[in-house]
Design a protein around this motif. Structure first.
Motif, PDB file in Angstrom:
ATOM      1  N   SER A  78      20.690  -5.551  48.618  1.00 21.69           N
ATOM      2  CA  SER A  78      21.134  -4.165  48.469  1.00 21.69           C
ATOM      3  C   SER A  78      21.265  -3.620  49.879  1.00 21.69           C
ATOM      4  CB  SER A  78      20.134  -3.336  47.660  1.00 21.69           C
ATOM      5  OG  SER A  78      18.920  -3.205  48.354  1.00 21.69           O
ATOM      6  N   ASN A  80      23.202  -0.084  52.391  1.00 17.86           N
ATOM      7  CA  ASN A  80      23.996   1.134  52.479  1.00 17.86           C
ATOM      8  C   ASN A  80      25.118   0.895  53.477  1.00 17.86           C
ATOM      9  OD1 ASN A  80      21.023   2.132  51.927  1.00 17.86           O
ATOM     10  ND2 ASN A  80      22.444   3.598  51.054  1.00 17.86           N
ATOM     11  N   TRP A  81      26.316   1.308  53.118  1.00 16.86           N
ATOM     12  CA  TRP A  81      27.444   1.216  54.041  1.00 16.86           C
ATOM     13  C   TRP A  81      27.201   2.184  55.188  1.00 16.86           C
ATOM     14  CZ3 TRP A  81      30.501  -2.749  53.812  1.00 16.86           C
ATOM     15  CH2 TRP A  81      30.757  -3.369  52.591  1.00 16.86           C
ATOM     16  N   LYS A  82      27.375   1.728  56.426  1.00 12.81           N
ATOM     17  CA  LYS A  82      27.127   2.567  57.595  1.00 12.81           C
ATOM     18  C   LYS A  82      28.035   3.792  57.640  1.00 12.81           C
ATOM     19  CE  LYS A  82      25.303  -0.928  60.760  1.00 12.81           C
ATOM     20  NZ  LYS A  82      25.545  -1.624  62.051  1.00 12.81           N
ATOM     21  N   SER A  84      29.605   5.465  55.194  1.00 16.96           N
ATOM     22  CA  SER A  84      29.498   6.465  54.130  1.00 16.96           C
ATOM     23  C   SER A  84      28.072   6.723  53.672  1.00 16.96           C
ATOM     24  CB  SER A  84      30.322   6.020  52.914  1.00 16.96           C
ATOM     25  OG  SER A  84      29.730   4.853  52.344  1.00 16.96           O
ATOM     26  N   GLY A  85      27.185   5.776  53.932  1.00 21.31           N
ATOM     27  CA  GLY A  85      25.821   5.894  53.430  1.00 21.31           C
ATOM     28  C   GLY A  85      25.683   5.477  51.971  1.00 21.31           C
ATOM     29  N   ASN A  86      26.802   5.123  51.334  1.00 18.03           N
ATOM     30  CA  ASN A  86      26.771   4.742  49.921  1.00 18.03           C
ATOM     31  C   ASN A  86      26.004   3.440  49.737  1.00 18.03           C
ATOM     32  OD1 ASN A  86      28.327   6.951  49.234  1.00 18.03           O
ATOM     33  ND2 ASN A  86      30.245   5.813  49.293  1.00 18.03           N
ATOM     34  N   LYS A  87      25.171   3.416  48.686  1.00 17.66           N
ATOM     35  CA  LYS A  87      24.415   2.213  48.361  1.00 17.66           C
ATOM     36  C   LYS A  87      25.327   1.233  47.636  1.00 17.66           C
ATOM     37  CE  LYS A  87      20.128   0.507  46.652  1.00 17.66           C
ATOM     38  NZ  LYS A  87      18.833   0.637  47.221  1.00 17.66           N
ATOM     39  N   SER A  88      25.119  -0.059  47.927  1.00 15.53           N
ATOM     40  CA  SER A  88      25.894  -1.092  47.276  1.00 15.53           C
ATOM     41  C   SER A  88      25.074  -2.371  47.204  1.00 15.53           C
ATOM     42  CB  SER A  88      27.211  -1.331  48.024  1.00 15.53           C
ATOM     43  OG  SER A  88      28.094  -2.094  47.225  1.00 15.53           O
ATOM     44  N   TYR A  89      25.676  -3.418  46.679  1.00 15.53           N
ATOM     45  CA  TYR A  89      25.020  -4.706  46.497  1.00 15.53           C
ATOM     46  C   TYR A  89      26.007  -5.808  46.831  1.00 15.53           C
ATOM     47  CZ  TYR A  89      21.918  -1.685  43.888  1.00 15.53           C
ATOM     48  OH  TYR A  89      21.068  -0.671  43.543  1.00 15.53           O
TER      49      TYR A  89
END
Length: 138
Positions: A78, A80-82, A84-89
């Protein structure tokens, strides 16, 4: 038609599909409810995505061996995109490249991963685990 590399807007764009491969576009089709792209997030939204998989296009077909070993060599993470800060996997491309280099591509923006082929490995791993479970039940 002007083409620009627009990556900052949060506007939604609708890719144009045409029957022309060169010259002037005679027919363009798109559906805003079925296919869209937001450059600032890199989000491509489609209703359904199909990948060519017909046997007529394949050669050297073989069942995947040791799928559990392959999966045990890959970490699902898991993050976070740098930007946007959006969490992803996903996986880390540099790590996957050591195990399955054919699924990692490099261009001027860095490494990218073809995730869909991982499904075949997951299918075989589940089947292998099921065999182990069935043997333990006996």
């Amino acid at each position: 038609t002007t083409v620009t590399d627009e990556t900052t807007s949060s506007s939604t764009y609708y890719p144009i599909l045409t029957t022309a491969s060169s010259g002037s576009i005679s027919v363009a089709n798109t559906s805003s409810s079925k296919l869209s792209f937001v450059p600032s997030t890199g989000t491509l939204t489609v209703v359904d995505l199909n990948t060519t998989s017909d046997a007529q296009y394949k050669e050297n077909v073989a069942t995947i061996t040791n799928p559990l070993d392959i999966l045990n060599s890959i970490d699902g993470v898991s993050f976070n995109w740098k930007d946007s800060g959006n969490k992803s996997y996903g996986v880390i491309a540099q790590e996957l490249q050591k195990v399955l280099p054919e699924l990692v591509k490099q261009d001027d923006r860095g490494l990218s991963v073809s995730y869909i082929p991982l499904i075949a490995i997951l299918i075989e791993a589940v089947k292998e685990q099921q065999k182990q479970i069935d043997e333990l039940k006996k």
